[in-house]
Design a protein around this motif. Structure first.
Motif, PDB file in Angstrom:
ATOM      1  N   SER A  97       0.831  -1.205   0.000  1.00  0.00           N
ATOM      2  CA  SER A  97       0.000   0.000   0.000  1.00  0.00           C
ATOM      3  C   SER A  97       0.862   1.250   0.000  1.00  0.00           C
ATOM      4  O   SER A  97       0.559   2.232  -0.695  1.00  0.00           O
ATOM      5  N   THR A  98       1.946   1.220   0.763  1.00  0.00           N
ATOM      6  CA  THR A  98       2.861   2.365   0.793  1.00  0.00           C
ATOM      7  C   THR A  98       3.542   2.555  -0.554  1.00  0.00           C
ATOM      8  O   THR A  98       3.684   3.683  -1.044  1.00  0.00           O
ATOM      9  N   LEU A  99       3.957   1.456  -1.167  1.00  0.00           N
ATOM     10  CA  LEU A  99       4.574   1.546  -2.498  1.00  0.00           C
ATOM     11  C   LEU A  99       3.577   2.084  -3.517  1.00  0.00           C
ATOM     12  O   LEU A  99       3.948   2.844  -4.420  1.00  0.00           O
ATOM     13  N   CYS A 100       2.315   1.698  -3.374  1.00  0.00           N
ATOM     14  CA  CYS A 100       1.274   2.218  -4.273  1.00  0.00           C
ATOM     15  C   CYS A 100       1.133   3.729  -4.113  1.00  0.00           C
ATOM     16  O   CYS A 100       1.009   4.459  -5.098  1.00  0.00           O
ATOM     17  N   ALA A 101       1.172   4.211  -2.864  1.00  0.00           N
ATOM     18  CA  ALA A 101       1.081   5.653  -2.619  1.00  0.00           C
ATOM     19  C   ALA A 101       2.279   6.385  -3.212  1.00  0.00           C
ATOM     20  O   ALA A 101       2.135   7.481  -3.773  1.00  0.00           O
TER      21      ALA A 101
END
Length: 737
Positions: free
Chosen positions: A231-235
């Motif tokens: 999720s952090t990488l997506c952000a």
């Protein structure tokens, strides 16, 4: 028993279509590479390693093909920046590489939008420039001396190769390895993507498609795992997308739509809650660091859907918590009360914030996506851009070819195995088809998902029919016939050959479109002669070089906004309007000057302190994208403000409603400034054998006003093929004379 070696062709076909080499080994019990010499050592490699090797070969070939097929323009012409917007991007990148990010971020460009100027750092998406400048400095750090222009020219082909890789990983997550490899091969040559990523097309879309697909890949991983890491990488990928292209609004509405759909269908889970909450909060905070974006993620209407879905996620999680703590009767009563309160409060607060101006309304471009006629009726500056026009049916086939037919098949396979991530790709496909139909520019957003769905379709079809091919028994030399399906082998063979034919035609079509339609820079024109040889028209650079060498450094050049970026980048002269089109009033003033008679136009030019006027004319060479063909947009935009209310479009048509440049043309048109600048001295020129002098090869007509002289302008320079004409504005008469 039969000899397994006799069935290698069948084995190879199966492996080639499926890329499931472990299954192939188990099914046929034979090595995939038996024909390689022993000294290569391949026959000793395990099936898993052979699978990995073949994947690397296919992906490497697709990435190389993606880069090389975009080099037609460089090979045919030279390493040159294309189109109009890329020249501003190149000029900005050059400034960033030389002066550093701090100076770039605070750069006030006094050569644009005279006398207003433009603050560059706060009015652009800097991702493209920062990426190119960073690559430029990295290359110089390892002693690879290359000019920043070459980095700009080849950046889009480089990122197209990276797009091939991320497409593979995205499609692999959605279905399997085989689908990923087919999709990667398709996107490497799909014309809809190549149109904005050829060498020299240094525009935001060159890296934005990579950023978009990277964000989607990270989102799918986050949805499947519910991991805070993904999720952090997506952000972070979303932040890169926001910094690169204004099309990020599509992402920040598509992902919430996916979450909302999962809620409605009863598929919402803790994984989705963690993924979306992380992406929205972190992505919003990061996106607000871009000066041009600012507080739009929490103020503009385009972002309110994402905020609303985020609120629903919190409510959904809170409701689930209450359900676990209360009886069903208590929960139902409390739920009805809370639902009523939330709806009422949301409506009241939303209406109040909108009325107070805290939530800005939708922009004109956003309205035009919902209503294609909106821009034409209300904002002519948007409607005047060719890439904002609705897409014709032929354009879908031209840019996608067989993908148009394979996409519905891919959607069928996704629906047949419906899950959380397949719902996402279905929503992406359906919404992008709609938006691509509304605006031709958004064909760029449609092309990747068409490749993904087509990759799923091709693999799904071949996986079924490859298994239906008959196996020959080596002992009896007869085919094993399935009595329940007598023509199974014939049908399978036909489908496989048909699919092979479709893929071959797709390859040839994509290559032809790339070479003939999307690899010609607008700055350098070419045409074919009767003997097949090419003639080059280099009038644009000739004119800009003349301006740079023969006009004062503080000269102000008036032209239509299409050429503003090129004039500032190549001629290094101050311009009144450019392709940023942020000030409709200023552009309208230029349109009024072009549409008015000489005396009225002179007043406007003196008001704007104009030194030179530049127009584009194609009547001699047959170049159709000239200012006469754009003139009606100048009239519409010029008459869209209060100062130009006297300019009426109907005055430039004949009583029969025709736009004509011959003797039957409107007197208002035949005496306006634009007409006179384009056709000055043209009445003495013979353009075609058997045609009278002053014959316009674009409009196919003899001009109606031949013999006239200019009163307030004097011809300064006309290029070799008359494509660019430059006029100097005369000074005021000496009152004491």
């Amino acid at each position: 028993m039969y000899d397994k070696k006799d069935h290698f062709p069948t084995i190879y076909k199966f492996c080639r279509s499926q890329f499931h080499f472990v299954q192939a080994q188990r099914r046929f019990g034979f090595t995939i590479f038996p024909a390689f010499p022993k000294w290569l050592g391949i026959y000793r490699i395990s099936i898993e390693k052979q699978e990995t090797l073949l994947k690397l070969i296919v992906l490497s070939a697709a990435a190389i093909l993606s880069f090389s097929t975009r080099l037609f323009a460089v090979l045919r012409f030279e390493s040159v920046i294309h189109e109009f917007d890329p020249y501003f991007n190149f000029r900005s990148t050059k400034y960033l590489a030389q002066e550093g990010f701090y100076s770039f971020h605070n750069w006030f460009d006094s050569r644009a939008w005279y006398p207003l100027g433009r603050i560059i750092g706060g009015t652009i998406y800097p991702g493209l420039m920062v990426t190119a400048a960073a690559l430029y400095h990295v290359l110089h750090a390892v002693n690879i001396t290359i000019d920043v222009r070459e980095v700009c020219v080849f950046l889009a082909p480089l990122f197209s190769s990276l797009t091939v890789l991320v497409t593979y990983y995205l499609t692999k997550e959605l279905k399997d390895v085989g689908s990923g490899l087919v999709a990667a091969a398709m996107i490497s040559i799909v014309p809809g993507y190549i149109s904005r990523s050829v060498a020299g097309s240094y525009d935001n879309e060159g890296i934005a498609i990579f950023c978009m697909l990277l964000t989607y890949y990270m989102w799918v991983k986050a949805v499947k795992t519910g991991s805070l890491f993904w999720s952090t990488l997506c952000a972070l990928a979303y932040f890169y997308m926001v910094s690169s292209w204004g099309g990020y609004v599509f992402l920040i509405n598509l992902i919430p739509l996916h979450v909302l759909t999962l809620m409605v269908t009863g598929r919402f889970s803790h994984r989705i809650y963690v993924a979306y909450s992380t992406v929205y909060v972190l992505g919003t905070i990061l996106s607000m660091q871009i000066s041009f974006v600012g507080f739009q993620p929490v103020q503009s209407s385009e972002h309110m859907a994402a905020f609303g879905v985020f609120g629903l996620c919190q409510i959904h999680a809170f409701v689930d918590y209450l359900r676990s703590k209360l009886t069903q009767q208590q929960f139902d009563a409390l739920f009805r009360f809370l639902a009523t309160v939330v709806v009422v409060v949301s409506v009241v607060v939303g209406a109040a914030l909108t009325a107070l101006g805290k939530i800005s309304p939708w922009t004109g471009r956003f309205y035009s996506l919902l209503d294609p006629s909106y821009a034409k009726n209300n904002i002519p500056i948007i409607a005047s851009v060719s890439e904002h026009q609705p897409t014709s049916w032929s354009s879908f086939y031209f840019d996608l070819q067989i993908l148009v037919l394979l996409c519905p098949v891919g959607l069928y396979f996704c629906f047949s195995k419906l899950n959380d991530h397949n719902i996402f790709i279905i929503l992406y496909g359906v919404t992008s088809v709609y938006f691509a139909g509304v605006m031709v520019r958004l064909m760029l957003v449609l092309a990747p998902v068409m490749c993904v769905l087509s990759g799923i379709a091709v693999t799904g079809i071949l996986s079924v029919y490859m298994r239906n091919l008959d196996v020959i028994d080596t002992k009896t030399r007869k085919k094993k016939v399935d009595t329940s399906y007598p023509v199974k082998n014939e049908i399978a063979t036909f489908v496989i050959l048909m699919m092979t034919f479709f893929l071959i035609t797709y390859t040839f079509h994509s290559t032809w479109v790339t070479a003939e339609a999307y690899s010609s820079p607008s700055i350098v024109l070419s045409a074919s002669q009767h003997d097949g040889s090419r003639i080059i028209f280099d009038d644009f650079r000739e004119a800009y070089y003349w301006l740079r060498q023969n006009t004062p450094e503080d000269a102000k050049v008036m032209s239509w906004w299409d050429y503003g970026y090129q004039i500032t980048a190549m001629a290094n002269r101050t311009i009144l309007v450019d392709n940023n089109t942020w000030n409709n009033t200023h552009i309208s003033r230029v349109g009024q000057a072009m549409s008015s008679p000489e005396d009225k136009a002179y007043e406007i030019m003196r008001e704007l302190d104009v030194s030179y006027v530049l127009v584009i004319f194609g009547g001699l060479t047959g170049y159709a994208s000239d200012d006469i063909n754009k003139f009606l947009w100048m009239v519409r935009i010029g008459g869209s403000t209060d100062k130009g209310s006297h300019i009426k479009e109907a005055d430039y048509f004949t009583p029969q409603g025709e736009f004509r440049v011959d003797r039957e043309g409107s007197p208002v048109l035949l005496n306006c400034l634009m007409y006179k600048m384009c056709y000055y001295r043209f009445g003495q020129v013979y353009t075609e054998q058997g045609k009278p002098s002053g014959y316009d090869r674009v409009r196919n007509a003899e001009i109606g006003n031949k013999d006239f002289e200019l009163d307030v302008l004097e011809e300064a320079y006309t290029t070799e093929h008359w494509i660019v004409r430059i006029y100097k504005v005369k000074d005021l008469n000496n009152r004491g004379a």
